[in-house]
Design a protein around this motif. Structure first.
Motif, PDB file in Angstrom:
ATOM      1  N   ASP A 190      17.839  16.025  30.038  1.00  0.00           N
ATOM      2  CA  ASP A 190      19.068  15.240  30.132  1.00  0.00           C
ATOM      3  C   ASP A 190      20.327  16.026  29.760  1.00  0.00           C
ATOM      4  N   THR A 191      20.299  17.345  29.967  1.00  0.00           N
ATOM      5  CA  THR A 191      21.523  18.128  29.852  1.00  0.00           C
ATOM      6  C   THR A 191      21.873  18.679  31.230  1.00  0.00           C
ATOM      7  N   VAL A 192      23.078  19.177  31.383  1.00  0.00           N
ATOM      8  CA  VAL A 192      23.608  19.591  32.686  1.00  0.00           C
ATOM      9  C   VAL A 192      22.854  20.806  33.214  1.00  0.00           C
ATOM     10  N   ALA A 193      22.501  20.768  34.490  1.00  0.00           N
ATOM     11  CA  ALA A 193      21.913  21.927  35.169  1.00  0.00           C
ATOM     12  C   ALA A 193      22.964  22.509  36.125  1.00  0.00           C
ATOM     13  N   GLU A 194      23.019  22.009  37.364  1.00  0.00           N
ATOM     14  CA  GLU A 194      23.929  22.549  38.377  1.00  0.00           C
ATOM     15  C   GLU A 194      24.055  21.530  39.499  1.00  0.00           C
ATOM     16  N   THR A 195      24.816  21.836  40.531  1.00  0.00           N
ATOM     17  CA  THR A 195      24.822  21.023  41.743  1.00  0.00           C
ATOM     18  C   THR A 195      23.789  21.599  42.709  1.00  0.00           C
ATOM     19  N   GLY A 196      23.758  21.097  43.913  1.00  0.00           N
ATOM     20  CA  GLY A 196      22.829  21.621  44.903  1.00  0.00           C
ATOM     21  C   GLY A 196      23.186  22.998  45.414  1.00  0.00           C
ATOM     22  N   GLY A 197      24.358  23.510  45.058  1.00  0.00           N
ATOM     23  CA  GLY A 197      24.737  24.830  45.559  1.00  0.00           C
ATOM     24  C   GLY A 197      25.734  25.566  44.699  1.00  0.00           C
ATOM     25  N   ALA A 198      25.932  25.100  43.460  1.00  0.00           N
ATOM     26  CA  ALA A 198      26.958  25.742  42.637  1.00  0.00           C
ATOM     27  C   ALA A 198      26.666  25.567  41.151  1.00  0.00           C
ATOM     28  N   SER A 232      36.637  39.539  31.205  1.00  0.00           N
ATOM     29  CA  SER A 232      37.264  40.856  31.260  1.00  0.00           C
ATOM     30  C   SER A 232      38.666  40.843  31.851  1.00  0.00           C
ATOM     31  N   SER A 233      38.919  39.954  32.800  1.00  0.00           N
ATOM     32  CA  SER A 233      40.211  39.961  33.487  1.00  0.00           C
ATOM     33  C   SER A 233      41.166  38.873  32.998  1.00  0.00           C
ATOM     34  N   LEU A 234      40.638  37.736  32.557  1.00  0.00           N
ATOM     35  CA  LEU A 234      41.483  36.616  32.142  1.00  0.00           C
ATOM     36  C   LEU A 234      41.457  36.384  30.637  1.00  0.00           C
ATOM     37  N   ASP A 235      40.640  37.185  29.930  1.00  0.00           N
ATOM     38  CA  ASP A 235      40.573  37.108  28.453  1.00  0.00           C
ATOM     39  C   ASP A 235      40.234  35.696  27.969  1.00  0.00           C
ATOM     40  N   ILE A 236      39.305  35.053  28.670  1.00  0.00           N
ATOM     41  CA  ILE A 236      38.853  33.714  28.287  1.00  0.00           C
ATOM     42  C   ILE A 236      37.411  33.813  27.812  1.00  0.00           C
ATOM     43  N   PRO A 237      37.114  33.408  26.591  1.00  0.00           N
ATOM     44  CA  PRO A 237      35.736  33.456  26.104  1.00  0.00           C
ATOM     45  C   PRO A 237      34.826  32.547  26.929  1.00  0.00           C
ATOM     46  N   VAL A 238      33.574  32.979  27.093  1.00  0.00           N
ATOM     47  CA  VAL A 238      32.580  32.188  27.820  1.00  0.00           C
ATOM     48  C   VAL A 238      31.353  32.021  26.927  1.00  0.00           C
ATOM     49  N   ILE A 239      30.896  30.781  26.794  1.00  0.00           N
ATOM     50  CA  ILE A 239      29.698  30.475  26.026  1.00  0.00           C
ATOM     51  C   ILE A 239      28.674  29.859  26.970  1.00  0.00           C
ATOM     52  N   GLU A 240      27.448  30.373  26.936  1.00  0.00           N
ATOM     53  CA  GLU A 240      26.346  29.781  27.688  1.00  0.00           C
ATOM     54  C   GLU A 240      25.525  28.936  26.718  1.00  0.00           C
ATOM     55  N   ARG A 241      25.584  27.624  26.894  1.00  0.00           N
ATOM     56  CA  ARG A 241      24.835  26.706  26.039  1.00  0.00           C
ATOM     57  C   ARG A 241      24.586  25.401  26.773  1.00  0.00           C
ATOM     58  N   SER A 242      23.673  24.601  26.244  1.00  0.00           N
ATOM     59  CA  SER A 242      23.369  23.309  26.848  1.00  0.00           C
ATOM     60  C   SER A 242      24.585  22.378  26.757  1.00  0.00           C
ATOM     61  N   ILE A 243      24.759  21.580  27.809  1.00  0.00           N
ATOM     62  CA  ILE A 243      25.896  20.650  27.883  1.00  0.00           C
ATOM     63  C   ILE A 243      25.354  19.233  28.055  1.00  0.00           C
ATOM     64  N   LEU A 248      30.736  16.290  29.791  1.00  0.00           N
ATOM     65  CA  LEU A 248      31.408  16.466  31.075  1.00  0.00           C
ATOM     66  C   LEU A 248      32.725  15.685  31.116  1.00  0.00           C
ATOM     67  N   TYR A 249      32.724  14.515  30.491  1.00  0.00           N
ATOM     68  CA  TYR A 249      33.881  13.626  30.574  1.00  0.00           C
ATOM     69  C   TYR A 249      34.983  13.998  29.584  1.00  0.00           C
ATOM     70  N   THR A 250      34.689  14.898  28.649  1.00  0.00           N
ATOM     71  CA  THR A 250      35.666  15.247  27.610  1.00  0.00           C
ATOM     72  C   THR A 250      36.295  16.615  27.832  1.00  0.00           C
ATOM     73  N   ALA A 251      35.978  17.256  28.942  1.00  0.00           N
ATOM     74  CA  ALA A 251      36.486  18.605  29.206  1.00  0.00           C
ATOM     75  C   ALA A 251      37.972  18.589  29.535  1.00  0.00           C
ATOM     76  N   ASP A 252      38.635  19.687  29.215  1.00  0.00           N
ATOM     77  CA  ASP A 252      40.026  19.872  29.639  1.00  0.00           C
ATOM     78  C   ASP A 252      40.087  20.230  31.121  1.00  0.00           C
ATOM     79  N   GLU A 253      39.099  20.988  31.563  1.00  0.00           N
ATOM     80  CA  GLU A 253      38.949  21.357  32.968  1.00  0.00           C
ATOM     81  C   GLU A 253      37.468  21.440  33.289  1.00  0.00           C
ATOM     82  N   ALA A 254      37.150  21.355  34.566  1.00  0.00           N
ATOM     83  CA  ALA A 254      35.795  21.615  35.044  1.00  0.00           C
ATOM     84  C   ALA A 254      35.903  22.219  36.433  1.00  0.00           C
TER      85      ALA A 254
END
Length: 317
Positions: A190-198, A232-243, A248-254
């Motif tokens: 019951d955590t986020v996986a992906e769409t059918g192509g993204a 590397s190009s936009l200096d935005i940290p990325v975290i890989e973790r379960s969501i 999904l509904y509380t994000a600033d962007e998606a």
């Protein structure tokens, strides 16, 4: 994209008329979806006068991995993939189209049911090509599907196999019936996986978050590229973790990223608007990604773009 039937196809090492590439209705690929495949964009670069295939080597490496994980006979699979390596460039040149192309290199089982040893199985291969422009710049509306992503113990999301992609049919129909553009699938935890192509990315407090591969996610080449660009190009940290779903509904962007979607911002999920409507991160990574692919910005690395230069006329040097 698939509405118009192409005139040519690369099939088992030869460029032939589309109608000639046939298999029997009782073949393994027809009866059980026994094929592994890739989706690759070949970007038309007007300033350079040629196409450039995006991460061609990496796509064929993943095709090789999918074939290995499904126990396709290794020597035969490698023979087909080796022919694809150079065959794609010849095929793109033969098409003689000055627009972006979507290539679908595919390795399939024609005969051999559940065999896996050399000589037990007959393989075939093809590369289909479809004209395709850039993905639309408009945002997408998503729902969270009631269907689940296929778990690894059933058929691994790391294997890009045609049979597994039938599982995306019902989520996509569900999204259309709900008036949405795309369905986000959860996994069996019951955590986020992906769409059918993204792949799915959220942005919260200036940090990008995306599910890890262990949560039922394809090892997407576009996902890897976007992670690199963000860091590397936009200096935005990325975290890989379960969501969890509610996050999904509380994000600033998606936003989504994949071969066909490229990078597309999400406007709403389950009819809830995402954030304040600003898409600063999604738009920035989309612009940079497309600029590299089109040849107006330097590529991320030496492997990113494989040029398909026009053939040199016979008798010239």
């Amino acid at each position: 994209m698939y509405e118009k039937t192409p005139e040519l196809i690369w099939w088992n090492g030869e460029i032939v008329p589309w109608q000639e590439a046939t298999v029997h209705v009782t073949s393994e690929v027809a009866m059980r979806g026994a094929n592994v495949f890739e989706g690759v964009r070949a970007y038309w670069q007007p300033s350079n006068g040629h196409h450039a295939m995006l991460y061609w080597d990496r796509h064929l490496d993943r095709l090789r991995q999918s074939a290995r994980l499904l126990r396709f006979p290794a020597a035969d699979a490698e023979s087909h993939i080796a022919r694809m390596y150079d065959g794609a460039a010849s095929f793109v040149r033969a098409l003689n189209q000055q627009e972006d192309l979507y290539l679908r290199p595919t390795l399939y089982i024609d005969e051999g049911r559940y065999g896996w040893k050399q000589g037990q199985v007959r393989l075939g291969s093809y590369i289909a090509a479809y004209p395709t422009g850039p993905s639309p710049s408009e945002t997408v509306a998503c729902i969270v599907s009631s269907w689940r992503r296929t778990p690894d113990p059933s058929i691994s999301p790391l294997i890009k196999v045609g049979a597994a992609y039938l599982a995306f049919r019902l989520p996509r129909i569900e999204a259309q019936q709900a008036g949405a553009d795309e369905a986000i699938l959860l996994n069996t935890n019951d955590t986020v996986a992906e769409t059918g192509g993204a792949a799915v990315f959220l942005v919260r407090d200036g940090v990008a978050v995306t599910p890890p591969l262990a949560d039922g996610v394809l090892d997407s080449i576009t996902r890897r590229t976007v992670i690199h660009l963000l860091r590397s190009s936009l200096d935005i940290p990325v975290i890989e973790r379960s969501i969890p779903r509610t996050e999904l509904y509380t994000a600033d962007e998606a936003f989504l990223c994949g071969t066909l979607d490229e990078v597309r911002s999400i406007s709403s999920i389950d009819d809830l608007p995402i954030g304040s409507g600003q898409r600063l991160v999604g738009q920035a990574v989309r612009n940079l990604y497309l600029a590299m692919c089109s040849g107006t910005e330097e590529p991320l690395d030496a492997q990113m773009l494989t040029p398909v230069k026009p053939a040199v006329p016979s008798g010239t040097s």
